[in-house]
Design a protein around this motif. Structure first.
Motif, PDB file in Angstrom:
ATOM      1  N   THR A 223       3.528  14.556   0.672  1.00 40.58           N
ATOM      2  CA  THR A 223       3.124  13.165   0.418  1.00 40.58           C
ATOM      3  C   THR A 223       3.046  12.894  -1.086  1.00 40.58           C
ATOM      4  N   ASN A 224       3.000  13.983  -1.877  1.00 42.89           N
ATOM      5  CA  ASN A 224       2.804  13.889  -3.339  1.00 42.89           C
ATOM      6  C   ASN A 224       1.474  13.210  -3.692  1.00 42.89           C
ATOM      7  N   ILE A 225       0.537  13.324  -2.789  1.00 40.18           N
ATOM      8  CA  ILE A 225      -0.830  12.837  -3.035  1.00 40.18           C
ATOM      9  C   ILE A 225      -1.720  14.052  -3.284  1.00 40.18           C
TER      10      ILE A 225
ATOM     11  N   SER B 220       0.835  -1.200   0.000  1.00 44.13           N
ATOM     12  CA  SER B 220       0.000   0.000   0.000  1.00 44.13           C
ATOM     13  C   SER B 220       0.870   1.250   0.000  1.00 44.13           C
ATOM     14  N   ARG B 221       0.271   2.364  -0.437  1.00 44.20           N
ATOM     15  CA  ARG B 221       1.008   3.627  -0.453  1.00 44.20           C
ATOM     16  C   ARG B 221       1.382   4.065   0.959  1.00 44.20           C
ATOM     17  N   PHE B 222       0.667   3.552   1.959  1.00 42.63           N
ATOM     18  CA  PHE B 222       0.949   3.944   3.333  1.00 42.63           C
ATOM     19  C   PHE B 222       2.317   3.441   3.800  1.00 42.63           C
ATOM     20  N   GLU B 223       2.860   2.420   3.122  1.00 37.87           N
ATOM     21  CA  GLU B 223       4.134   1.824   3.552  1.00 37.87           C
ATOM     22  C   GLU B 223       5.243   2.861   3.701  1.00 37.87           C
ATOM     23  N   GLN B 224       5.266   3.875   2.822  1.00 37.56           N
ATOM     24  CA  GLN B 224       6.347   4.870   2.901  1.00 37.56           C
ATOM     25  C   GLN B 224       6.172   5.823   4.093  1.00 37.56           C
TER      26      GLN B 224
ATOM     27  N   GLU C 152      -6.697   7.053  -0.559  1.00 36.17           N
ATOM     28  CA  GLU C 152      -5.525   7.303  -1.414  1.00 36.17           C
ATOM     29  C   GLU C 152      -4.284   6.611  -0.852  1.00 36.17           C
ATOM     30  N   LEU C 153      -4.172   6.612   0.474  1.00 40.17           N
ATOM     31  CA  LEU C 153      -3.033   5.964   1.144  1.00 40.17           C
ATOM     32  C   LEU C 153      -3.189   4.446   1.190  1.00 40.17           C
ATOM     33  N   GLU C 154      -4.380   3.962   0.854  1.00 38.94           N
ATOM     34  CA  GLU C 154      -4.728   2.542   1.014  1.00 38.94           C
ATOM     35  C   GLU C 154      -4.552   2.112   2.471  1.00 38.94           C
ATOM     36  N   TYR C 155      -4.939   3.034   3.359  1.00 38.40           N
ATOM     37  CA  TYR C 155      -4.892   2.775   4.795  1.00 38.40           C
ATOM     38  C   TYR C 155      -6.292   2.335   5.205  1.00 38.40           C
TER      39      TYR C 155
END
Length: 550
Positions: free
Chosen positions: A96-98, A2-6, A172-175
């Motif tokens: 976050t570039n989101i 997921s994008r949250f990993e970073q 968006e973060l897939e959290y």
């Protein structure tokens, strides 16, 4: 992946806290450089973020990056308070570039989020939403400019940003949050986002929990339902459906009532506030259970370690010397701001918190003759310091602040400070002998400033409201007895004022000057009794036990 990993936590989760929580709040008081808070709601939220980190909880914070903060409190030429909106720069936040859009008042508004990494201030990962982007027109950019904007449309847009923008950011973060925790009802649009996503009230209820901080129904926000509909608060759901799922049929939409109907469980922020809330909302149907989790503050951040070390080692002289030194450091700030040179040996009373009418900052001054007599004593001198930031458009509260400024000009032992934020708050608590708190009962839901005062060797002098009934033992604080609640407010104020001045003259001042050993005992009891229960580690743990895993 997921994008949250970073942006993930810097630790392995404690198995007790594996439920995945996203905490939504309009304000967070985390550290002095991040000025996105106004008062107690933010102080509480900031402590929660620190304790969740210390306990290794599966937890993140969602807020708004207010470009101009709440406001900077400065002075006019005559020393009265003035309001400055100054752009804040935060180089410690990361992009976050989101980017995504939300709909506000029929228009797409671009949103991005800034990231606060855990190692910066020892918090869980935190994300702050902003619309201050070149892709937006000025009106859209201004949504994230000022905390609690006075304009009704702007305020609703801010709630949409926090609630819908925050929920969308999680996607968006897939959290995949198990729990969406609303600290007050500001983030309620997230419920309508979830309802649009799942098309099921039951699915929303599985995920939503709510903390209410307002102990009287009139203080809970309401807006015209047609305005909310027009602004996009209901995430595109037609009004007929909104009325059906919230049970709100009139023209005014009660945010807290809807939150209580959309949540699986809610909590008040002290034992007393829990009782008051249950009684207050009992007349409405389909309300979720309301438990109580007493607010607390992060001891690791707030307490003076040298005071505690001296107390634990039984080094009374060192304890007294340290407290005197802390008073002197506060008095440097007082002298710098006001030109008053205070005496570190004199009894020092501090009243400091957000200015609001019900908190009665000027109550101690209301009997002019008695007040002047107490002030005039050279044998047993007292000093009083006030500090706090009224809401800029609360002209009544601003007027009380300014009246105290002019009163202080007449006396060398009164001072009024500006700029009440985390740094000054700590100094005031460290330098206070007495932490005065005299709100109208039962208007104070919790009153956490008194907790951090105790962590710095101040003794609470308070009405019996908020957290005080759970803390005061008769030998660790001075408690003003409750007035006759059946009487008009004016009579209650008079009764409280008389009790306050009587206790000050007959108990507090004599103890400070004539019974120093007794004073020291009260001070130590206060420092001991505030921990561990009023440390936010207990609070953060109870949220998992009583609310998230409910």
């Amino acid at each position: 992946m997921s994008r949250f990993e970073q942006f993930k936590h810097s630790y392995a989760y404690d198995p007790k806290y594996k439920t995945r929580v996203a905490y939504f709040s309009m304000e967070f008081a985390i550290d002095q450089p991040l000025k996105i808070y106004s008062g107690g709601l933010g102080f509480l939220a900031g402590s929660h973020m620190r304790s969740a980190y210390e306990l290794r909880q599966n937890f993140i914070g969602i807020g708004v990056l207010w470009k101009y903060g709440y406001y900077d409190q400065i002075r006019k030429g005559n020393q009265e308070m003035d309001v400055l909106f100054q752009e804040k720069i935060y180089n410690f936040l990361e992009d976050t570039n989101i980017k995504f859009t939300i709909e506000v008042d029929g228009h797409p508004v671009w949103v991005t989020a800034k990231y606060l990494a855990p190692e910066v201030f020892n918090t869980v990962p935190m994300f702050f939403l902003t619309t201050d982007l070149p892709e937006n027109d000025y009106l859209s950019q201004s949504i994230s400019h000022k905390l609690y904007d006075a304009d009704a449309n702007a305020k609703v847009a801010q709630y949409i940003l926090l609630g819908i923008g925050g929920a969308k950011l999680l996607d968006e973060l897939e959290y995949n949050a198990d729990i969406y925790h609303m600290n007050e009802a500001h983030a309620l649009p997230s419920a309508f986002y979830l309802y649009s996503k799942y098309n099921s009230v039951e699915e929303v209820k599985k995920r939503l929990v709510f903390t209410t901080h307002t102990p009287e129904e009139a203080g809970n926000e309401k807006h015209e339902i047609t305005l909310l509909d027009k602004m996009g608060y209901f995430c595109g759901k037609p009004l007929e459906e909104v009325r059906k799922v919230t049970g709100i049929t009139g023209d005014m939409f009660a945010h807290s009532l809807a939150a209580l109907r959309f949540s699986k469980i809610a909590n008040g922020v002290s034992a007393l506030h829990g009782e008051v809330s249950r009684q207050m909302w009992a007349k409405y149907d389909n309300i979720c259970p309301i438990v109580s989790i007493t607010n607390a503050q992060n001891a690791r951040y707030w307490k003076d370690y040298q005071l505690y070390e001296a107390m634990e080692k039984g080094e009374n002289e060192r304890l007294i010397t340290r407290k005197k030194y802390l008073k002197e450091k506060l008095f440097e700030t007082v002298a710098d701001q006001t030109g008053k040179v205070l005496d570190p040996n004199a009894l020092t009373i501090v009243w400091a918190r957000r200015f609001a009418a019900y908190k009665r900052a000027d109550l101690i001054t209301k009997d002019k003759e008695r007040f002047e007599r107490i002030l005039a004593s050279t044998e047993r001198p007292i000093q009083i310091i006030w500090s706090g930031k009224p809401y800029p458009m609360d002209y009544g509260a601003v007027s009380i602040f300014n009246s105290l400024v002019h009163l202080a000009k007449k006396y060398k032992n009164l001072a009024v400070l500006v700029g009440y934020e985390l740094k000054l708050s700590r100094k005031l608590k460290q330098g206070a002998d007495i932490w005065l708190n005299n709100p109208r009962v039962p208007r104070e839901a919790s009153g956490t400033s008194g907790m951090t005062a105790s962590m710095n060797g101040a003794i609470n002098f308070s009405t019996n409201d908020g957290w005080i009934p759970e803390f005061a033992s008769g030998e660790n604080a001075f408690v003003i007895p409750r007035p006759d609640m059946s009487k008009p407010v004016h009579d209650q104020d008079n009764q409280d004022m008389n009790s306050l001045l009587e206790m000050l003259e007959e108990t507090i001042i004599p103890m400070y000057y004539d019974k120093p050993e007794e004073w020291l005992r009260y001070m130590k009891n206060s420092m001991r009794d505030v921990l561990p229960f009023f440390d936010s580690g207990r609070m953060a743990q109870q949220y998992y036990e009583k609310v998230y895993n409910y």
